[in-house]
Design a protein around this motif. Sequence first.
Motif, PDB file in Angstrom:
ATOM      1  N   GLN A  15      33.975  34.086  35.568  1.00 55.67           N
ATOM      2  CA  GLN A  15      35.391  33.798  35.772  1.00 55.67           C
ATOM      3  C   GLN A  15      35.863  34.413  37.087  1.00 55.67           C
ATOM      4  O   GLN A  15      35.524  35.539  37.424  1.00 55.67           O
ATOM      5  N   ARG A  16      36.665  33.637  37.808  1.00 51.99           N
ATOM      6  CA  ARG A  16      37.137  34.089  39.122  1.00 51.99           C
ATOM      7  C   ARG A  16      37.934  35.393  39.024  1.00 51.99           C
ATOM      8  O   ARG A  16      37.880  36.245  39.908  1.00 51.99           O
ATOM      9  N   GLY A  17      38.657  35.576  37.938  1.00 54.75           N
ATOM     10  CA  GLY A  17      39.456  36.768  37.769  1.00 54.75           C
ATOM     11  C   GLY A  17      38.655  38.047  37.658  1.00 54.75           C
ATOM     12  O   GLY A  17      39.230  39.143  37.743  1.00 54.75           O
ATOM     13  N   VAL A  18      37.344  37.950  37.474  1.00 50.35           N
ATOM     14  CA  VAL A  18      36.508  39.146  37.368  1.00 50.35           C
ATOM     15  C   VAL A  18      36.329  39.794  38.739  1.00 50.35           C
ATOM     16  O   VAL A  18      36.487  41.011  38.880  1.00 50.35           O
ATOM     17  N   LEU A  19      36.001  39.017  39.752  1.00 50.76           N
ATOM     18  CA  LEU A  19      35.588  39.560  41.041  1.00 50.76           C
ATOM     19  C   LEU A  19      36.598  39.369  42.160  1.00 50.76           C
ATOM     20  O   LEU A  19      36.649  40.180  43.094  1.00 50.76           O
ATOM     21  N   SER A  20      37.398  38.329  42.106  1.00 54.33           N
ATOM     22  CA  SER A  20      38.264  37.999  43.238  1.00 54.33           C
ATOM     23  C   SER A  20      39.553  38.813  43.212  1.00 54.33           C
ATOM     24  O   SER A  20      40.238  38.852  42.185  1.00 54.33           O
ATOM     25  N   PRO A  21      39.914  39.457  44.327  1.00 56.80           N
ATOM     26  CA  PRO A  21      41.224  40.130  44.399  1.00 56.80           C
ATOM     27  C   PRO A  21      42.338  39.111  44.211  1.00 56.80           C
ATOM     28  O   PRO A  21      42.219  37.946  44.595  1.00 56.80           O
ATOM     29  N   ARG A  22      43.434  39.562  43.615  1.00 55.66           N
ATOM     30  CA  ARG A  22      44.551  38.658  43.413  1.00 55.66           C
ATOM     31  C   ARG A  22      45.300  38.437  44.720  1.00 55.66           C
ATOM     32  O   ARG A  22      45.374  39.333  45.554  1.00 55.66           O
ATOM     33  N   PRO A  23      45.875  37.244  44.896  1.00 57.44           N
ATOM     34  CA  PRO A  23      46.674  36.988  46.106  1.00 57.44           C
ATOM     35  C   PRO A  23      48.007  37.711  46.014  1.00 57.44           C
ATOM     36  O   PRO A  23      48.351  38.291  44.981  1.00 57.44           O
ATOM     37  N   SER A  49      37.940  26.386  28.660  1.00 52.02           N
ATOM     38  CA  SER A  49      36.754  26.386  29.522  1.00 52.02           C
ATOM     39  C   SER A  49      36.878  25.351  30.632  1.00 52.02           C
ATOM     40  O   SER A  49      36.231  25.467  31.679  1.00 52.02           O
ATOM     41  N   ALA A  50      37.741  24.353  30.423  1.00 54.69           N
ATOM     42  CA  ALA A  50      37.921  23.299  31.432  1.00 54.69           C
ATOM     43  C   ALA A  50      38.937  23.682  32.496  1.00 54.69           C
ATOM     44  O   ALA A  50      39.007  23.019  33.541  1.00 54.69           O
ATOM     45  N   VAL A  51      39.720  24.740  32.263  1.00 51.81           N
ATOM     46  CA  VAL A  51      40.751  25.102  33.237  1.00 51.81           C
ATOM     47  C   VAL A  51      40.495  26.463  33.886  1.00 51.81           C
ATOM     48  O   VAL A  51      41.139  26.780  34.899  1.00 51.81           O
ATOM     49  N   VAL A  52      39.595  27.254  33.337  1.00 49.38           N
ATOM     50  CA  VAL A  52      39.261  28.536  33.959  1.00 49.38           C
ATOM     51  C   VAL A  52      38.476  28.287  35.236  1.00 49.38           C
ATOM     52  O   VAL A  52      37.550  27.471  35.261  1.00 49.38           O
ATOM     53  N   THR A  53      38.851  28.957  36.305  1.00 50.93           N
ATOM     54  CA  THR A  53      38.202  28.790  37.599  1.00 50.93           C
ATOM     55  C   THR A  53      37.055  29.768  37.740  1.00 50.93           C
ATOM     56  O   THR A  53      37.171  30.938  37.364  1.00 50.93           O
ATOM     57  N   SER A  54      35.935  29.308  38.280  1.00 53.13           N
ATOM     58  CA  SER A  54      34.780  30.182  38.458  1.00 53.13           C
ATOM     59  C   SER A  54      34.876  30.937  39.775  1.00 53.13           C
ATOM     60  O   SER A  54      35.635  30.565  40.677  1.00 53.13           O
TER      61      SER A  54
END
Length: 444
Positions: A15-23, A49-54
Amino acid sequence: MSEQTQVALELHDIQRGVLSPRPTPYAATYILFRIDDRAHGKELMRRVSAVVTSAADSASPLGETWVSVAVTYYGLRALGVPQDSLDTFAWEFRQGMAARANALGDIYESSPENWEPPLGTPDVHVVLVALAPDSTQLEAAIDRASPAFDTLPGVTAIWRQNCHALPTETEPFGYRDGISNPAVEGSGIPGTNQLEAPLKAGEFVLGYRDELGGIQTPQPQVLGRNGTYMAFRKLHQRVALFRRYLKDNSTSPEDEELLAAKIMGRWRSGAPLALSPLHDAPGLGADRSGNNTFLYQQDDPAGFTTPGGCHIRRGNPRDASVAGAPRLHRMIRRGTAYGPALPEGVLEDDGADRGLMFAFIGAHPGRQFEFVQSEWMNSGIFFGAGNETDPIIGSDHGARDFTIPRRPVRRRLHALPQFVVTRGGEYCFMPGLSALRWLGDLQG
């Protein structure tokens, strides 16, 4: 080839929220769900699962809105995950945050019996976090997504907290926030301290080697790999009380700002005392490439510049000689303000609820989040300060003092009030995208 380039993180499944800093700026919301019907809970997993961004995607399926999803221990049980699988998860996660209250310092006003319902109860099953550039776009996205949830009567939204990040990137006490982020091998995202070597991926993502050489993966592999643990906490901040304490214990406005910097370890602008010890430097504070690149041990081992007991040095002692290897206790931290800002200069509480929605992300909740809370934030033994706790978020043990090393005579602050009160929280598991689909197709 370096060791870092040899690490192949499966970014498409994280999931993108794991590693990516928030804007920034952005608006966000936390929505909690209870699963009353297993089949509907599984359908929820398939839909999210269809809307979570990787972590590999530059664009979200929902446009400008980014969505993360996590599941509690009780949520995994409600979805039908077998007990022999549940038993392979971290035991802190299995117990839940309310059961860990004493270890975390959630006592007196912060104890679970005073938490905001339903936080800390078995009713919390699924946590959805959505971010958008502003509140208007966020609400529009939630409105578009709500029919997907409304058509599942066996899934009930039971709590919601809206929050936001200001363009100034400050939290309610007025300090620039979200500055220190570690680099994770294989992520492609640089850390904010150029003097800190990237950490092993297994410190933050399950299924990869960590700093000790081990690999932690809840079973089955398809469920655990590429997931991580998240702890979220609603922290109420007594902003007027904090301002009054600073004013009452200072001799001038300049001394007040210096005292605020000594308590935090940074000036309000984000400029660290380590790089600007005598005055604030707003340009440095706003410099993402320079405001976090410093160490302690060589230039300031005794804490005359950055006190050993200040907030940021407790949370990340960097290279300082302390009890506990700092690299084993690093964590990814996200903080988002909630509630209305108290106007500048106001010293009386207006009764509004304001504070921070805090989120920890890491593969080892015990030796990362809980260790830092219990051994570094709520104790001073690790650097020789006895029972002193963190001056900002430390729990109330009845002796809230703070020592500022100074020549020729140290400065002591006595009877610090409780500036931050825990209003609730939970330990969660953030599955990989394939794990979300697996949960949706789980038999039984």
